[in-house]
Design a protein around this motif. Structure first.
Motif, PDB file in Angstrom:
ATOM      1  N   PRO A  61      34.469  24.870  19.818  1.00 25.96           N
ATOM      2  CA  PRO A  61      35.028  24.571  18.488  1.00 25.96           C
ATOM      3  C   PRO A  61      36.356  23.815  18.528  1.00 25.96           C
ATOM      4  O   PRO A  61      36.583  22.920  17.705  1.00 25.96           O
ATOM      5  N   GLU A  62      37.234  24.150  19.477  1.00 22.31           N
ATOM      6  CA  GLU A  62      38.556  23.519  19.499  1.00 22.31           C
ATOM      7  C   GLU A  62      38.507  22.062  19.964  1.00 22.31           C
ATOM      8  O   GLU A  62      39.522  21.348  19.908  1.00 22.31           O
ATOM      9  N   LEU A  63      37.327  21.590  20.425  1.00 21.51           N
ATOM     10  CA  LEU A  63      37.208  20.215  20.912  1.00 21.51           C
ATOM     11  C   LEU A  63      36.325  19.352  20.014  1.00 21.51           C
ATOM     12  O   LEU A  63      35.994  18.223  20.378  1.00 21.51           O
ATOM     13  N   ARG A  64      35.942  19.856  18.859  1.00 20.95           N
ATOM     14  CA  ARG A  64      34.960  19.148  18.043  1.00 20.95           C
ATOM     15  C   ARG A  64      35.563  18.091  17.118  1.00 20.95           C
ATOM     16  O   ARG A  64      34.847  17.448  16.366  1.00 20.95           O
ATOM     17  N   SER A  65      36.854  17.890  17.177  1.00 24.47           N
ATOM     18  CA  SER A  65      37.522  16.889  16.337  1.00 24.47           C
ATOM     19  C   SER A  65      37.812  15.644  17.166  1.00 24.47           C
ATOM     20  O   SER A  65      37.546  15.589  18.371  1.00 24.47           O
ATOM     21  N   ALA A  66      38.390  14.633  16.522  1.00 27.04           N
ATOM     22  CA  ALA A  66      38.800  13.429  17.246  1.00 27.04           C
ATOM     23  C   ALA A  66      39.863  13.775  18.289  1.00 27.04           C
ATOM     24  O   ALA A  66      39.878  13.213  19.391  1.00 27.04           O
ATOM     25  N   THR A  67      40.748  14.719  17.937  1.00 27.98           N
ATOM     26  CA  THR A  67      41.750  15.179  18.909  1.00 27.98           C
ATOM     27  C   THR A  67      41.075  15.833  20.103  1.00 27.98           C
ATOM     28  O   THR A  67      41.501  15.658  21.253  1.00 27.98           O
ATOM     29  N   GLY A  68      40.018  16.580  19.830  1.00 26.27           N
ATOM     30  CA  GLY A  68      39.266  17.209  20.916  1.00 26.27           C
ATOM     31  C   GLY A  68      38.653  16.179  21.842  1.00 26.27           C
ATOM     32  O   GLY A  68      38.643  16.356  23.065  1.00 26.27           O
ATOM     33  N   LEU A  69      38.138  15.071  21.276  1.00 25.66           N
ATOM     34  CA  LEU A  69      37.572  14.004  22.105  1.00 25.66           C
ATOM     35  C   LEU A  69      38.659  13.392  22.987  1.00 25.66           C
ATOM     36  O   LEU A  69      38.412  13.083  24.169  1.00 25.66           O
ATOM     37  N   TYR A  70      39.841  13.247  22.434  1.00 26.34           N
ATOM     38  CA  TYR A  70      40.978  12.752  23.235  1.00 26.34           C
ATOM     39  C   TYR A  70      41.279  13.715  24.375  1.00 26.34           C
ATOM     40  O   TYR A  70      41.498  13.294  25.525  1.00 26.34           O
TER      41      TYR A  70
END
Length: 688
Positions: A61-70
């Motif tokens: 869950p903590e990696l599912r955003s654009a920040t997570g992709l970074y």
């Protein structure tokens, strides 16, 4: 031009016969049939659930955003292994279909099918006989099942596609010296390394191919263009080895072996994989972990056989094909031979997915031998040989289909592993944890205690056992297990979490704060520990702080049934029943077999006036746990409110009997008081 001459020209080009037309499409048709058979073979695994470490690979869950992709690309430790392309693909897949397993399995099978096509294309380009047979064996062989049916091993299938694609392009570059081919091959190779660094063997494999083709290697033509590939491969391998050791846990007493022992292990590993290719029987997710001991003379037989076979092939290298295939097989296996520590060695030194690519060395050799010798046989013998090959492929397909079925879910997979390897402590531990999540605490304890007996001082097993003991209402024993785990590993955040939960169950809320805070210091992203800290804070007089911690925990990871349940209880105590009912509903959806969640949802629904739905939840809770007397008493009150007096009295009496058997005096007295009022009044009292 006169008409008769024109006709004569037309007649001079006779139409192509149907047999010749069919022959032109023979290989594509055969390949299409192979791919169709492959999809049929893997059909039982397409809806298979998450296995072992799949949840660590499918985007958290903590990696599912654009920040997570970074973070996936630029933060070591953000993912289980630093394979940024792999985890970017998982990130994209999760964006498309979330946690639905079907999508991941379909994509994995697509990668495998693509690899099969690339294998045939490479062999046809190299004019190696038996290309289609090799593709069929690679597609259907049972040792491939682990790579294709296990979601985490998308790193195997995807990296294989990139590896084989890079090989195909580089072979074309080697023929035409076309710079774009070289650059595209180099790009695919780098992407393959970013998916799984076992693909670092590609430049060495290309040198083997060139030696096989030409009989000798030259610096300018053969070696120099591969120097950048060797450099990238070396960098990727060093990064992976360092991270495996320092962040992946590939260190400790389990990995302490002398160079001599590692040599013995390497020989045994090669022999094991070779045997599995020729006789793929008794496949399992966790093979027994061997004890490597140079003092046992029989263990020397494995490296002796490997070295002797290599020497024989070298002596007879006039026919370079067998030696080239053997070098490809052993060289591609090198990362899994034991000279480099990898985390799975904790459980076993071998696994089917380790030889996914390496197996091509043996498969190509066998297929070429068959294809070269078939035309030399008499017609009858040739037909018998072809039929025999088809029978072998059918046998491979049958075993693969059965093996794919073991990936239906984690319980099936771990039970199959235990049946074939009863000494697998990790399979017992996995099965115990899974059964505990489904509410089968007795069998869960049996398997975890078996795992502890097989591996007595494992902090992971002791912590898992502590968690099940907490669920079973035995927090004192859970504390002992958690403390034992911390003695084995003082920096094990999960053990601190379980110690804190055990203290919460003992209602020592203030004492629970310290271990839970320590767990978060060790792992700031530990959502479950934050949720438990919220419970401890709320019961230590810091009610709002507790709600805030639970809400933050669920923001980081919404799929926490216990956190949802606990936050629901706190909101219900603030009379925020509607919000609490929503959280209880999600908790029940996540873990339908938890009687406590059903009971709490029933209570919230009863307060909201949905008596029939509340009664249903209480009944399900009692089906899950017939000894859950609180749910039985709540059922009685709900039935009373619904005007079903006789049913209410019967339910209350059953609940009282269970409470009395459990020696819960307070509950027994509460139910007795309620029953007395029911029996002396026409209208039973409500407990809301």
């Amino acid at each position: 031009m006169p008409r008769h001459k024109k006709n004569r020209l037309v007649q001079a080009a006779p139409p192509t016969s149907p047999a010749k037309k069919l022959a032109a499409y023979r290989e594509p048709i055969a390949l299409a049939l192979i791919l169709a058979a492959t999809w049929l073979v893997y059909w039982p695994a397409l809806n298979g659930g998450m296995q072992w470490d799949d949840e660590a690979h499918v985007t958290r869950p903590e990696l599912r955003s654009a920040t997570g992709l970074y973070r996936i690309w630029f933060e070591f430790g953000a993912t289980q292994q630093y394979y940024p392309l792999l985890h970017s693909v998982f990130w994209f897949e999760h964006t498309l279909w979330g946690d639905s397993v079907l999508g991941y399995h379909v994509v994995n099978l697509v990668w495998h099918s693509t690899a099969v096509v690339l294998v045939s294309a490479i062999l046809i380009r190299m004019r190696i006989p038996g290309a289609i047979l090799a593709a069929a064996i690679f597609a259907l062989h049972p040792v491939m099942v682990e790579s294709v049916a296990w979601i985490s091993e998308q790193k195997n299938t995807l990296s294989a596609v990139l590896y084989l694609g890079a090989m195909l392009l580089y072979l074309r570059f080697d023929e035409k010296r076309n710079v774009p081919d070289y650059l595209f091959a180099l790009g695919l190779f780098v992407l393959a390394l970013m998916t799984k660094t076992v693909t670092a063997s590609l430049p060495a494999a290309l040198l083997i191919i060139f030696w096989w083709q030409r009989g000798a290697l030259t610096w300018k033509r053969d070696v120099l263009p591969l120097v950048p590939l060797f450099a990238f491969g070396l960098i990727g391998g060093l990064i992976t080895a360092t991270l495996e050791r320092n962040m992946g846990g590939a260190q400790g007493t389990e990995f302490d072996m002398s160079l001599l022992s590692r040599g013995l292990l390497a020989g045994r590993v090669i022999c094991f994989y070779l045997r599995q290719l020729f006789w793929p029987a008794n496949l399992m997710f966790f093979y027994p972990r061997w004890s490597i001991d140079p003092a046992q003379l029989w263990q020397w037989s494995f490296p002796v056989v490997v070295l002797a076979f290599t020497v024989i092939l070298w002596i007879y290298r006039r026919n370079r094909g067998p030696l080239a295939c053997w070098l490809f097989f052993c060289g591609t296996l090198f990362p899994a031979l034991g000279f480099v520590n990898v985390y799975p060695f904790r459980y076993s030194y071998v696994a089917d997915h380790f030889q996914y690519l390496a197996s091509l060395g043996v498969i190509v050799f066998v297929s070429a031998v068959v294809a070269l010798n078939l035309p030399r046989l008499p017609l009858v013998s040739r037909r018998i040989s072809v039929a025999f090959c088809l029978v072998i492929l059918a046998a491979f397909a049958s075993v693969s289909w059965q093996q794919a079925g073991t990936y239906a879910n984690s319980i099936v997979l771990n039970r199959a592993t235990i049946d074939r390897n009863p000494g697998s402590w990790v399979a017992h531990a996995n099965l115990g944890s899974i059964l505990a999540n489904q509410g089968d605490l007795n069998e869960a304890l049996d398997h975890l205690q078996t795992a502890k007996r097989l591996l007595p001082h494992s902090p992971e097993i002791q912590t898992a056992l502590a968690g099940v003991l907490i669920q079973a209402g035995r927090p004192e024993e859970a504390m002992n297990e958690a403390n034992a785990a911390l003695q084995a590993n003082p920096n094990f955040s999960k053990a601190y979490d379980k110690l804190g939960v055990a203290l919460i169950r003992l209602r020592k809320y203030a004492a629970a704060l310290e271990p839970l805070r320590h767990a978060l210091e060790l792992d700031p992203n530990f959502a479950a520990a934050r949720a438990n800290l919220g419970v401890a804070l709320a019961h230590s007089g810091q009610h709002q702080e507790g709600i805030d911690e639970l809400a933050k925990s669920l923001q980081d990871n919404p799929s926490q049934p216990d956190a949802l349940n606990n936050l629901g209880l706190l909101l219900a105590s603030d009379n925020r029943i509607q919000e609490a009912a929503r959280l209880f509903t999600i908790a029940v959806e996540l873990q339908p077999g938890r009687a406590e969640f059903r009971n709490n949802l029933g209570s919230a629904l009863a307060h909201l006036g949905s008596r029939d739905e509340a009664i249903h939840q209480y009944l399900v809770a009692l089906q899950v746990d017939p000894n859950y007397f609180q749910a039985g008493f709540n059922l009685a009150t709900a039935l009373a409110d619904a005007g079903r007096r006789d049913d209410a009295i019967a339910a209350a009496k059953r609940a009282r009997a269970v409470a009395a058997a459990a020696h819960d005096t307070a509950a027994t007295e509460q139910i007795d008081s309620w029953l007395q009022k029911v029996l002396t009044h026409a209208q039973p009292p409500s407990s809301k």
